[in-house]
Design an enzyme around this catalytic site. Structure first.
Site, PDB file in Angstrom:
ATOM      1  N   HIS A 512       0.848  -1.203   0.000  1.00 10.15           N
ATOM      2  CA  HIS A 512       0.000   0.000   0.000  1.00 10.15           C
ATOM      3  C   HIS A 512       0.886   1.256   0.000  1.00 10.15           C
ATOM      4  O   HIS A 512       0.723   2.146  -0.835  1.00 10.15           O
ATOM      5  CB  HIS A 512      -0.916  -0.045   1.231  1.00 10.15           C
ATOM      6  N   GLU A 513       1.830   1.315   0.933  1.00  6.12           N
ATOM      7  CA  GLU A 513       2.681   2.509   1.027  1.00  6.12           C
ATOM      8  C   GLU A 513       3.531   2.677  -0.238  1.00  6.12           C
ATOM      9  O   GLU A 513       3.701   3.785  -0.746  1.00  6.12           O
ATOM     10  CB  GLU A 513       3.576   2.453   2.267  1.00  6.12           C
ATOM     11  N   HIS A 516       1.569   4.110  -3.041  1.00  2.64           N
ATOM     12  CA  HIS A 516       1.316   5.550  -2.910  1.00  2.64           C
ATOM     13  C   HIS A 516       2.295   6.368  -3.758  1.00  2.64           C
ATOM     14  O   HIS A 516       1.959   7.453  -4.223  1.00  2.64           O
ATOM     15  CB  HIS A 516       1.445   5.991  -1.449  1.00  2.64           C
ATOM     16  N   GLU A 577      -5.875   6.459  -1.769  1.00  2.00           N
ATOM     17  CA  GLU A 577      -5.864   5.356  -0.806  1.00  2.00           C
ATOM     18  C   GLU A 577      -6.388   4.068  -1.429  1.00  2.00           C
ATOM     19  O   GLU A 577      -5.856   2.986  -1.179  1.00  2.00           O
ATOM     20  CB  GLU A 577      -6.703   5.723   0.425  1.00  2.00           C
ATOM     21  N   ASP A 581      -4.509   0.604  -1.849  1.00  2.00           N
ATOM     22  CA  ASP A 581      -5.034  -0.668  -1.337  1.00  2.00           C
ATOM     23  C   ASP A 581      -5.021  -1.744  -2.422  1.00  2.00           C
ATOM     24  O   ASP A 581      -4.619  -2.886  -2.180  1.00  2.00           O
ATOM     25  CB  ASP A 581      -6.486  -0.491  -0.846  1.00  2.00           C
TER      26      ASP A 581
HETATM   27 ZN   LIG Z   1      -2.406   5.259   2.508  1.00  2.00          ZN
END
Ligand SMILES: [Zn+2]
Length: 677
Positions: A512-513, A516, A577, A581
């Site tokens: 996830h990070e 980003h 986000e 995900d």
């Molecule tokens: Zn996030």
């Protein structure tokens, strides 16, 4: 000031620390009792994975949301509490232990705090009363900034958007009390109701601060009308997601020309800053309008507004009547929380917020074994490798852009657990009998520390979260991923479960990070953290097309439905986000498959590794939330609620139907899935 950093993108919304009366159990990964196996996973995977947990974990009376994240937070809070109780006892302590122990016990001294009443903010209220000319409004605002009292606009330091290695000054919109401009401006029935309650709240706090009812009534209206004008001058959250809209570097002289009523050099000096010639202005239009308001609004209105900012900003730190009224509006009315949390929990959280890196070493020593860091290193490397493969396999991306993306990925660095070098709090004086003074001393320390960075190189080793925090973040300007020790525990990460579950937990968080860096916002920064376009002419539009599929998908989800109507998620607000995900789930699954090889079908407890991966992932997001809090989050939170973080991602995962034998057309397997990364 933190809000001016080039937005770090966190894993979930920040929320106030939690409460519960029983000592909680340590959370566990992969909990069979959390499931509802009577539900068909292909129809409602969230209910299938979380139904049992949700039924047995209603929102406690002192919370507005309770999920597995909060469960771990709660557990961490108990640990911090015991560390603080120990540090507060007489005996031999390190200077940092002494500092956090004293801060905590001064906060716990409710009797003394109540006896002081409004006295701690009296000097500020006197300063507001003494204002006779407009210039003093800005002067006092600058002084408030220096003490972390959050005045009319934001001022601080952060990386230059186009030269990420250097810190420059930033000014940006600010000055609102309610969490979003929508609360002031939207005409719908719910927002009209909120504004009515807000008026009552202002009035009540002003009465506690010594005003007559008549005066407080009048002043409340003044505050609301002035804040509404400030809201009207502010950019909305979706527009702010695009760095282009916040990218306005100019000279201080030019800014003054645009906003002539504000003497910026004087303001910066009074706020404690050294001299500088240029800065980034997050929202120039805001300052033009604010300059106009400084002329058009009578000085008395500005004085009322500043008085409000002092009282409201200090209310949680003052005597019981202030704390209670603040909770009545903020906690009970806006969030649907029934009770204020226990004082020790609030004091523990406040110590972490104020002196986080003095408390951090104590937490790390008791909760973060060396092996956790070693295992994380292996997992992060595996997920990064998968991202490299994923980029190369994309059908829609040109070879040139793939090369640039791989270059950016190669430059991602990571920080795990806690800072290599802790902040030095030696200059912060903490007294046993001055809780408000202690909180201010910590704020002043932070403000000074921030402003001292002006014109200096960016220190990428610095952390934006404290070690016990159950969260993680990606910083676009630093191009790094950050995992505080607080999240490196079950249900995210555990030595007691098979690695499939860890891939579904912390593996997805790492993915996830990392994703980003390549979401709607992160993709606009290059590997060195500069805001620049490295995308080929057809790749950018193709990304946008794919991202809009995700935005539409999540906009169709209904976050709350009650007598006040239906609230849909804002697919554009939550796009980054949701993209993260979806990417995170894909990358973690790829890494797990690679590690397990032909063992992919070996069952444990009747579940295949792939099934355990997906269930482990979903169980991170089991949660219950009050409808009031769900409404707030739908307006302000760039993250989707837990249910949709699960539903949205598995709907787009080609691996999910294979794992559970679902077929196209099932609720979890829509015909048109979205794929960005
Ligand atoms: Zn996030």
């Amino acid at each position: 000031m933190r809000i001016l950093k080039i937005v770090s993108i966190a894993l979930l919304a920040c929320s106030a620390a939690m409460a519960q009366t029983q000592v909680p159990q340590a959370p566990v990964s992969f909990d069979k009792s959390a499931m509802d196996t009577t539900t068909d996973p292909c129809q409602d995977f969230y209910q299938y994975s979380c139904g049992g947990w949700r039924a047995s974990h209603p929102v406690p009376s002192d919370k507005a949301r309770y999920g597995r994240f909060d469960e771990l937070r709660e557990y961490n809070l108990y640990l911090l509490h015991s560390l603080l109780e120990n540090a507060a006892k007489p005996g031999k302590h390190t200077p940092n232990e002494q500092k956090v122990g004293t801060f905590y016990s001064a906060c716990m001294d409710e009797k003394l705090i109540d006896a002081k009443g409004i006295a701690p903010i009296q000097p500020w209220l006197k300063k507001v009363d003494a204002i006779t000319v407009k210039q003093q409004v800005l002067d006092l605002s600058a002084e408030m900034e220096a003490e972390g009292l959050r005045p009319i606009f934001g001022f601080g330091t952060g990386p230059d958007l186009h030269n990420s290695t250097m810190n420059i000054a930033h000014v940006d919109q600010g000055g609102l009390t309610l969490a979003d401009r929508d609360y002031y401006l939207k005409p719908d029935a719910k927002m009209v109701e909120v504004r009515g309650k807000y008026l009552e709240h202002i009035q009540k706090l002003f009465i506690l601060a010594g005003e007559t009812k008549g005066q407080a009534d009048k002043d409340a209206k003044t505050v609301l009308q002035l804040e509404t004008k400030i809201a009207d001058a502010s950019m909305d959250r979706v527009a702010r997601r695009d760095p282009k809209n916040r990218d306005h570097k100019m000279t201080v002289a030019d800014l003054e020309k645009q906003s002539p009523e504000i003497d910026f050099p004087r303001y910066f000096k009074l706020a404690g800053s050294g001299k500088f010639d240029s800065l980034n202005v997050g929202n120039p239009e805001f300052f033009q309008k604010l300059s106009g308001l400084l002329t058009s609004e009578p000085i008395e209105n500005w004085k009322t507004y500043l008085r409000w900012r002092v009282v409201k900003g200090s209310a949680p730190l003052l005597s019981k009547p202030f704390v209670d009224e603040n909770f009545e509006f903020q906690g009970k009315y806006l969030s649907g929380q029934k009770e204020l949390e226990a004082r020790w929990k609030r004091c523990t959280s406040m110590t972490d917020n104020s002196l986080g890196e003095a408390l951090g070493p104590l937490y790390v020593a008791s909760a973060f074994p060396k092996e956790s860091k070693e295992r994380m290193d292996v997992l992060v490397a595996a997920i990064e490798e998968s991202m490299g493969k994923d980029i190369q396999s994309l059908e829609w991306m040109s070879p040139e852009t793939k090369k640039a993306a791989a270059d950016k990925l190669g430059k991602v660095t990571n920080k795990i657990g806690y800072p290599a070098k802790w902040k030095d709090y030696r200059t912060v004086v903490i007294k046993p009998d001055d809780f408000v003074g202690n909180a201010r001393a910590a704020s002043i320390f932070e403000e000074k520390r921030e402003l001292a960075k002006l014109g200096k190189p960016v220190d990428k080793a610095e952390w934006g979260m404290t070690p016990p925090t159950v969260n993680a973040y990606y910083s676009p300007s630093e191009n790094n991923i950050n995992f505080p020790a607080g999240i490196l525990q079950a249900p995210f990460f555990s030595a007691k479960v098979d690695e499939t579950v860890n891939y579904g937990g912390i593996g997805v968080v790492i993915g996830h990070e990392l994703t980003h860096g390549f979401d709607d916002q992160g993709r606009k920064f290059d590997g060195d953290g500069n805001f620049t376009n490295w995308w080929g002419p057809t790749d950018g539009p193709e990304f946008e097309r794919r991202a809009s599929c995700v935005a539409d998908q999540y906009s169709s989800f209904v976050s709350v439905k009650d007598e006040k109507g239906e609230v849909h998620l804002n697919g554009k607000l939550t796009l980054g986000e949701n993209t993260a995900d979806n990417g995170g789930l894909k990358l973690a699954f790829m890494s797990m498959t690679k590690q397990l090889g032909d063992k992919i079908d070996t069952k444990i407890d009747g579940f295949t590794p792939a099934q355990r991966f997906f269930i482990g992932f979903a169980q991170v997001w089991c949660e219950n939330v009050t409808p009031q809090r769900a409404r707030e989050l739908a307006v302000t939170d760039p993250h989707s609620p837990g249910k949709f973080r699960v539903t949205g991602t598995v709907q787009n995962s080609p691996e999910f139907p294979k794992a559970f034998g679902c077929k196209t057309g099932d609720a979890m397997v829509p015909v048109n899935a979205c794929h960005v990364w």
